[in-house]
Design a protein around this motif. Sequence first.
Motif, short mmCIF file in Angstrom:
data_model
loop_
_atom_site.label_atom_id
_atom_site.label_comp_id
_atom_site.label_asym_id
_atom_site.label_seq_id
_atom_site.Cartn_x
_atom_site.Cartn_y
_atom_site.Cartn_z
N SER A 23 41.23 36.56 49.78
CA SER A 23 39.88 36.04 49.99
C SER A 23 38.98 36.46 48.83
CB SER A 23 39.37 36.58 51.32
OG SER A 23 38.17 35.96 51.63
N GLY A 24 38.23 35.52 48.30
CA GLY A 24 37.29 35.84 47.22
C GLY A 24 37.91 35.86 45.84
N GLY A 83 38.75 33.36 44.06
CA GLY A 83 38.26 32.26 43.22
C GLY A 83 39.01 30.96 43.38
N LYS A 84 39.79 30.84 44.44
CA LYS A 84 40.62 29.62 44.64
C LYS A 84 39.73 28.39 44.84
CE LYS A 84 42.60 31.30 48.38
NZ LYS A 84 41.85 32.57 48.53
N THR A 85 38.80 28.50 45.80
CA THR A 85 37.93 27.35 46.09
C THR A 85 37.08 26.99 44.88
OG1 THR A 85 37.90 27.85 48.43
CG2 THR A 85 36.04 26.57 47.61
N THR A 86 36.58 28.02 44.20
CA THR A 86 35.76 27.77 43.01
C THR A 86 36.57 26.99 41.97
OG1 THR A 86 34.59 29.83 43.46
CG2 THR A 86 34.35 28.92 41.24
#
Length: 255
Positions: free
Chosen positions: A40-41, A43-46
């Motif tokens: 989590s966090g 940077g995957k979605t970014t």
Amino acid sequence: MAKTKIKFRNINKSFGNKEIIKDLSFDIEEGQFITILGSSGSGKTTTLKMVNRLIEPNSGQIEINDKEIKEYDLIELRRQIGYVVQQIGLFPHITIEKNIATVPELLGWEPEKIKERVTELMALIQLPYSEYAHRYPKQLSGGQQQRIGVARALAANPQIMLLDEPFGSVDAITRKELQSQIKAIHAELDSKTFLFVTHDINEAFLLGDRVMIMDKGRIEQYDTPQNIIKNPKGAFVNSLLDTVREEESLWSELI
Ligand SMILES: Nc1ncnc2c1ncn2[C@@H]1O[C@H](COP(=O)(O)OP(=O)(O)OP(=O)(O)O)[C@@H](O)[C@H]1O
């Protein structure tokens, strides 16, 4: 030789003074199913949202079909890219058929062509038109709604599909079914490039032709599942693989 579909070069992204993506570079070949795995966090979605310009990098270059994405008209760019997220966002007051047809309608397709496309996509996701087209979203299970989300994203025949934890909110058995379906859908469609974000290691290794493992805004390893298992690089990747090994040993202890 396979064509490079998506190219990231030295991408940096900060939110405020927090550096989220650090000098990220990679190539994705046309037709591949790429899974992006990380905690989590990381940077995957970014990373995903920079492909369709929902997020703009601070520096670096992103290319699709050897052309910088900044040079495309934004609508033209997004038309080439389907997008599926965990919170499906089907429109509750219109039928399944209308939900899937949203983009083709916006594009002004002929009604007959739209119906043909909706029927074809509903067959692809194994929810037959005759039975499901005239229902409303709330008359479908969560897993079925998620498949409609995939069909809607595919409606205008995009070359690239971005999928952000699409099966994050469904139970384990439905998730398994959806995983094999999405793999089959990708195999059936000619040369479509899929980017699929997940924090589930089994899902990433099962689905990905190549798996991109991210930690703290950097790629730790980007390779085929087989190569990663055979030759894991660095502490983070090793610790990820350890979690699977621990689960396996727990199961064998219980038997
Ligand atoms: N719009 C924003 N403004 C400020 N910070 C943001 C914004 N979007 C993301 N972040 C921060 O950037 C970091 C990376 O977020 P991102 O959503 O890319 O992670 P992720 O790997 O997809 O995580 P998860 O698996 O939890 O969804 C997080 O620390 C997040 O809080």
